[in-house]
Scaffold this active site. Structure first.
Site, PDB file in Angstrom:
ATOM      1  N   HIS A   1      27.018  -1.435  13.160  1.00 48.19           N
ATOM      2  CA  HIS A   1      25.569  -1.431  13.345  1.00 48.19           C
ATOM      3  C   HIS A   1      25.338  -2.358  14.549  1.00 48.19           C
ATOM      4  O   HIS A   1      24.875  -3.489  14.402  1.00 48.19           O
ATOM      5  CB  HIS A   1      24.907  -1.960  12.073  1.00 48.19           C
TER       6      HIS A   1
ATOM      7  N   ARG B   1      12.708   0.083   8.892  1.00 50.39           N
ATOM      8  CA  ARG B   1      12.564  -0.865   9.996  1.00 50.39           C
ATOM      9  C   ARG B   1      13.391  -0.505  11.218  1.00 50.39           C
ATOM     10  O   ARG B   1      12.925  -0.653  12.337  1.00 50.39           O
ATOM     11  CB  ARG B   1      12.824  -2.293   9.541  1.00 50.39           C
ATOM     12  N   THR B   2      14.598  -0.023  11.025  1.00 52.14           N
ATOM     13  CA  THR B   2      15.422   0.278  12.201  1.00 52.14           C
ATOM     14  C   THR B   2      14.832   1.462  12.971  1.00 52.14           C
ATOM     15  O   THR B   2      14.756   1.437  14.201  1.00 52.14           O
ATOM     16  CB  THR B   2      16.885   0.552  11.786  1.00 52.14           C
TER      17      THR B   2
ATOM     18  N   LYS C   1      20.098  22.796   4.585  1.00 52.88           N
ATOM     19  CA  LYS C   1      20.469  24.205   4.399  1.00 52.88           C
ATOM     20  C   LYS C   1      21.952  24.426   4.664  1.00 52.88           C
ATOM     21  O   LYS C   1      22.401  25.556   4.778  1.00 52.88           O
ATOM     22  CB  LYS C   1      19.625  25.080   5.332  1.00 52.88           C
TER      23      LYS C   1
ATOM     24  N   ARG D   1      21.658   7.445  12.905  1.00 56.03           N
ATOM     25  CA  ARG D   1      22.133   6.718  11.724  1.00 56.03           C
ATOM     26  C   ARG D   1      22.729   7.740  10.773  1.00 56.03           C
ATOM     27  O   ARG D   1      22.147   8.812  10.554  1.00 56.03           O
ATOM     28  CB  ARG D   1      20.995   5.971  11.049  1.00 56.03           C
TER      29      ARG D   1
HETATM   30  C1  NCD Z   1      20.894  -2.909   7.327  1.00 52.99           C
HETATM   31  C2  NCD Z   1      21.590  -1.573   7.350  1.00 52.99           C
HETATM   32  O1  NCD Z   1      20.962  -0.536   7.231  1.00 52.99           O
HETATM   33  O2  NCD Z   1      22.811  -1.590   7.486  1.00 52.99           O
HETATM   34  N1  NCD Z   1      19.501  -2.803   7.400  1.00 52.99           N
HETATM   35  C3  NCD Z   1      18.857  -2.482   8.518  1.00 52.99           C
HETATM   36  O3  NCD Z   1      19.425  -2.103   9.523  1.00 52.99           O
HETATM   37  N2  NCD Z   1      17.516  -2.643   8.491  1.00 52.99           N
HETATM   38  C4  NCD Z   1      21.293  -3.738   6.204  1.00 52.99           C
HETATM   39  C5  NCD Z   1      21.044  -3.230   4.827  1.00 52.99           C
HETATM   40  O4  NCD Z   1      20.720  -2.073   4.608  1.00 52.99           O
HETATM   41  O5  NCD Z   1      21.238  -4.024   3.907  1.00 52.99           O
END
Ligand code: NCD
Length: 324
Positions: A136, A58-59, A86, A108
């Protein structure tokens, strides 16, 4: 207008007026996203690269959509399939990408601090899409926008954050943001999932859901972050749900109009009852997803403006002009 930063690495570096600037602009993008034609050109000509060193659906989708709606050229780097496998270091990957002249880098990474490290090595704007247990920021901002739209304000609210706080960057960024905006924060978790030293943030700590939810305006549930656990933090999922899973009975201790939030992905029947998660009168989980796209559009728009200003000043200086 506030918010002059080069990067968005965490909520820690934002002032209350920066936060308000981002949320106000995001409100405008919510309107754009609800139109049939959702196109803007504020990032036209700019290149956005999404680099996800940790799995995310989703992110990553949210950042991709946000960039595309603003007219950027968006590329998703499948990091799992890249040279990282690698043995290339994070810095080498960053320098290679930097040589391709991206303007916005969305990163990320499973290690806390990795995104800050990377931001030091590149010439573009870096957005932290989640680093280890650290921060985040866009999640906390989208949560703030969701709360502000549901409650009419993002100050003087009682917010309960419940569950796996120890492993959660979402909890950490939210804690910092909600503190900056002068809210009352309750943290509810079993002692094994409550991080040491968290009391210094000025929040109230509970290991009992009913006591912690008493009078709450907002109930924020967290996922059990099993991938970050290296031992037995909970006796069993059943036991955890019994004591810390949110259901209608436990929620009845919060204010009658309290909203229920979850950043996703959620485990129904572990941290939250499935019917409650779907209850449109209480749950704003779908709104959070909608706000996510708008908040990311606002953040990238603002960073792109700062980038253009910085590059304009540099070009002027190089041409012998005066730098302001
Ligand atoms: C969160 C994350 O990755 O920190 N989820 C997200 O951003 N969609 C929370 C989670 O993974 O529980």
């Amino acid at each position: 207008m506030s918010f002059r930063a080069r990067h968005l690495l965490g909520i820690e570096h934002l002032s209350p007026s920066d936060i308000t600037t981002i949320l106000d602009l995001a409100d405008k993008y919510v309107d754009l996203n609800r139109r049939t034609v959702k196109q803007s050109d504020v990032l036209a000509g700019l290149t956005q690269i999404n680099m996800f060193f940790e799995n995310s659906t989703r992110t990553q989708a949210s950042f991709e959509l946000a960039g595309k709606r603003l007219g950027a050229d968006v590329m998703n780097m499948a990091v799992g399939a890249s040279s990282v496998k690698k043995g290339e270091t994070l810095i080498d990957t960053a320098l290679t990408l930097n040589a391709m002249h991206p303007d916005l880098l969305v990163v990320r990474h499973p290690s806390s601090g990795a995104v800050n490290l990377l931001a030091d090595k590149v010439n573009c704007a870096v957005l932290n899409a989640g680093d280890g247990r650290h921060e985040h920021p866009t999640q906390a901002l989208l949560d703030a926008l969701t709360i502000r739209r549901a409650k009419g304000r993002i100050q003087r609210l009682t917010v309960a954050i419940c569950g796996d706080i120890a492993h959660s960057r979402v909890a950490r960024s939210n804690l910092i943001l909600l503190n900056k905006m002068e809210n009352r924060i309750r943290l509810i978790a079993p002692p094994t999932l409550m991080p040491a030293g968290v009391g210094d943030f000025g929040c109230e700590l509970f290991d009992d859901m009913r006591a912690g939810l008493e009078g709450a305006d907002v109930v924020m549930m967290l996922r059990l972050q099993r991938e970050r656990m290296d031992g037995g933090f909970i006796p069993s999922e059943r036991e955890y749900y019994h004591r810390f899973g949110l259901d209608a009975e436990k929620l009845s201790h919060a204010k009658p109009d309290a909203i229920v939030m979850h950043p996703g992905p959620m485990n129904r029947g572990v941290e939250i009852d499935g019917d409650l998660a779907d209850d449109i009168n209480r749950s704003v989980i779908q709104e959070q997803v909608e706000m996510g796209v708008a908040v990311r559009m606002a953040c990238m728009d603002l960073l792109a403006r700062n980038l253009r200003t910085e590059r304009g000043a540099k070009a002027l200086a190089a041409a012998g002009g005066v730098m302001v």
